[in-house]
Design a protein around this motif. Structure first.
Motif, PDB file in Angstrom:
ATOM      1  N   GLY A 168       0.382  -1.182  -0.105  1.00  0.00           N
ATOM      2  CA  GLY A 168      -0.035   0.861   0.232  1.00  0.00           C
ATOM      3  C   GLY A 168       1.113   1.122  -0.344  1.00  0.00           C
ATOM      4  O   GLY A 168       1.231   2.034  -0.578  1.00  0.00           O
ATOM      5  N   ASP A 172       0.989   3.981  -2.394  1.00  0.00           N
ATOM      6  CA  ASP A 172       0.808   5.260  -2.420  1.00  0.00           C
ATOM      7  C   ASP A 172       2.100   6.208  -2.585  1.00  0.00           C
ATOM      8  O   ASP A 172       1.384   7.738  -3.298  1.00  0.00           O
ATOM      9  CB  ASP A 172       0.853   5.339  -0.294  1.00  0.00           C
ATOM     10  CG  ASP A 172      -0.017   6.683  -0.238  1.00  0.00           C
ATOM     11  OD1 ASP A 172      -0.635   7.714  -0.777  1.00  0.00           O
ATOM     12  OD2 ASP A 172       0.401   7.172   1.177  1.00  0.00           O
ATOM     13  N   ILE A 189      -4.629   1.926  -2.382  1.00  0.00           N
ATOM     14  CA  ILE A 189      -3.573   1.897  -1.219  1.00  0.00           C
ATOM     15  C   ILE A 189      -4.209   1.391   0.457  1.00  0.00           C
ATOM     16  O   ILE A 189      -3.430   1.321   0.842  1.00  0.00           O
ATOM     17  CB  ILE A 189      -3.538   3.821  -1.518  1.00  0.00           C
ATOM     18  CG1 ILE A 189      -2.645   3.919  -2.920  1.00  0.00           C
ATOM     19  CG2 ILE A 189      -3.028   3.756  -0.574  1.00  0.00           C
ATOM     20  CD1 ILE A 189      -3.091   5.227  -3.451  1.00  0.00           C
ATOM     21  N   HIS A 190      -5.621   2.306   0.342  1.00  0.00           N
ATOM     22  CA  HIS A 190      -6.399   2.748   1.789  1.00  0.00           C
ATOM     23  C   HIS A 190      -6.527   1.108   2.212  1.00  0.00           C
ATOM     24  O   HIS A 190      -6.098   1.006   3.762  1.00  0.00           O
ATOM     25  CB  HIS A 190      -7.063   4.025   1.444  1.00  0.00           C
ATOM     26  CG  HIS A 190      -6.470   5.185   1.501  1.00  0.00           C
ATOM     27  ND1 HIS A 190      -5.039   5.356   1.903  1.00  0.00           N
ATOM     28  CD2 HIS A 190      -6.930   6.142   1.275  1.00  0.00           C
ATOM     29  CE1 HIS A 190      -5.199   6.466   1.528  1.00  0.00           C
ATOM     30  NE2 HIS A 190      -6.032   6.241   0.646  1.00  0.00           N
ATOM     31  N   THR A 191      -7.044   0.211   1.845  1.00  0.00           N
ATOM     32  CA  THR A 191      -7.173  -1.455   2.314  1.00  0.00           C
ATOM     33  C   THR A 191      -5.215  -1.907   2.211  1.00  0.00           C
ATOM     34  O   THR A 191      -5.973  -2.947   3.090  1.00  0.00           O
ATOM     35  CB  THR A 191      -7.803  -2.005   0.905  1.00  0.00           C
ATOM     36  OG1 THR A 191      -7.413  -1.735  -0.035  1.00  0.00           O
ATOM     37  CG2 THR A 191      -8.852  -1.618   0.822  1.00  0.00           C
ATOM     38  N   HIS A 192      -5.087  -1.520   1.668  1.00  0.00           N
ATOM     39  CA  HIS A 192      -3.447  -2.159   2.113  1.00  0.00           C
ATOM     40  C   HIS A 192      -2.479  -1.178   3.328  1.00  0.00           C
ATOM     41  O   HIS A 192      -2.275  -1.958   4.410  1.00  0.00           O
ATOM     42  CB  HIS A 192      -2.249  -2.510   1.008  1.00  0.00           C
ATOM     43  CG  HIS A 192      -3.175  -3.271  -0.148  1.00  0.00           C
ATOM     44  ND1 HIS A 192      -4.724  -3.604  -0.206  1.00  0.00           N
ATOM     45  CD2 HIS A 192      -2.454  -4.678  -0.366  1.00  0.00           C
ATOM     46  CE1 HIS A 192      -5.013  -4.235  -1.576  1.00  0.00           C
ATOM     47  NE2 HIS A 192      -3.515  -4.782  -1.131  1.00  0.00           N
ATOM     48  N   LYS A 193      -2.431  -0.006   2.680  1.00  0.00           N
ATOM     49  CA  LYS A 193      -1.570   0.128   4.143  1.00  0.00           C
ATOM     50  C   LYS A 193      -1.913   0.548   5.667  1.00  0.00           C
ATOM     51  O   LYS A 193      -1.682   0.444   6.188  1.00  0.00           O
ATOM     52  CB  LYS A 193      -1.328   2.025   3.269  1.00  0.00           C
ATOM     53  CG  LYS A 193      -0.438   2.915   3.900  1.00  0.00           C
ATOM     54  CD  LYS A 193      -0.295   4.033   2.888  1.00  0.00           C
ATOM     55  CE  LYS A 193      -1.525   4.947   4.116  1.00  0.00           C
ATOM     56  NZ  LYS A 193      -1.129   6.344   3.380  1.00  0.00           N
TER      57      LYS A 193
END
Ligand code: FPP
Ligand code: MG
Length: 307
Positions: A168, A172, A189-193
């Protein structure tokens, strides 16, 4: 939000989220403080402790403890994993703040790790915390079936690596300065980071308690929805909150020309989407009844929070 939510706890007393968060936070702070005594070479332990004990909401450990208790486990069973989650979260922030990444000066209301200890030590403090998180959860957990603990450790590894936080963060970094980032990429990005570690915080608590597949699936859905809502709210707060409220620089997304949910959808629609996700998260908890009051209140807190 109103501190006293309209639901009642198991003793039919009004549930007070502020008291609940304060009590859980105190347990986590004490465990974190004890988890990492200073040894030789002192400098690295001091750097690790500087960031690990810098406060913060302790949301990930609290979610882990709450999910474990909801599924019939005890707080003690989940506490080492809860600390490991905070160690991992903290190390990711130390590295995120480095000049090679976001180059930030403030975190949790204090100078960032590299500003105090230098870049070399900050990198090593992050590495040290990451390794120690696994050692600590593996060595300190008691009263948990070994296969459940192994499942949690494997999941933690996946959550941190290229399939989670690292992946993520890379997307990003690649997206910075680009104006054509789609909502789908932003969500990746957000579901991973951010989302992956929040999800693992909840599901790890359930797995440690020996929860059924059905309970794990419902809690996964709950965690995914609050994870995304958390990020939308983060993007909103970057625009609407002050540095004093956030404990870190405000307005950074605009300066870095980052695509965010408010930049794609506007503030009002972003707030609506966050609310919708929280309602879905609450729906996933329905079959747990009154026992899920803390997780319900935590979901509400995520959208109502000011930092
Ligand atoms: C903050 O995001 C950063 C994260 C949530 C995690 C970033 C992940 C890494 C640096 C990978 C770390 C390495 C390992 C091995 C886990 P942000 O910059 O959007 O938010 P901020 O305003 O709080 O800095
Ligand atoms: Mg950052």
């Amino acid at each position: 939000m109103a501190d006293t939510v309209r639901v009642l706890d198991q003793q039919n007393a009004p549930f007070n989220l502020t008291d609940y968060l304060a009590a859980k936070k105190a347990v986590v702070e004490a465990a974190l403080d004890q988890s990492l005594p200073i040894a030789r070479p002192e400098k690295i332990y001091e750097a690790m402790r500087y960031s690990l004990l810098a406060g913060g909401k302790r949301l990930r450990p609290i979610l882990c403890l709450s999910a474990c208790e909801l599924c019939g486990g005890s707080e003690a069973m989940a506490l080492p994993t809860a600390c490991a989650l905070e160690m991992i979260h903290t190390m990711s922030l130390i590295h995120d703040d480095l000049p090679a990444m976001d180059n930030d000066d403030y975190r949790r209301g204090k100078l960032t790790n590299h500003k105090v200890f230098g870049e070399d030590i900050a990198i090593l403090a992050g590495d040290g915390l990451l390794a120690y998180a696994f050692e600590y959860a593996a060595a300190q957990t008691q009263g948990v079936a070994p296969q459940n603990l192994i499942q949690v450790l494997a999941r933690l590894g996946r959550t941190v690596g290229a399939a989670g936080l690292v992946g993520g963060q890379v997307l990003d970094l690649e997206s910075e300065g680009k104006t054509d980032v789609s909502a789908e990429t932003l969500t990746f990005i957000h579901t991973h980071k951010t989302g992956a570690l929040l999800e693992t915080s909840v599901v790890a608590g359930a797995v440690l308690a020996g929860a059924s597949q059905d309970a794990q699936a419902k809690l996964t859905l709950y965690a995914q929805r609050i994870g995304l809502a958390f990020q939308i709210v983060d993007d909103i707060l970057d625009i609407t909150a002050t540095q004093a409220e956030l404990g870190k620089t405000a307005g950074k997304d605009l300066v870095a020309q980052k695509v965010t949910y408010p930049s794609l959808w506007g503030l009002e629609e972003s707030r609506r989407q966050a609310r919708h996700l929280i309602d879905e998260a609450l729906g996933a908890l329905e079959s747990f009844g009154e026992k899920a009051t803390p997780l319900r209140a935590l979901a509400e807190y995520i959208v109502e929070r000011k930092n």
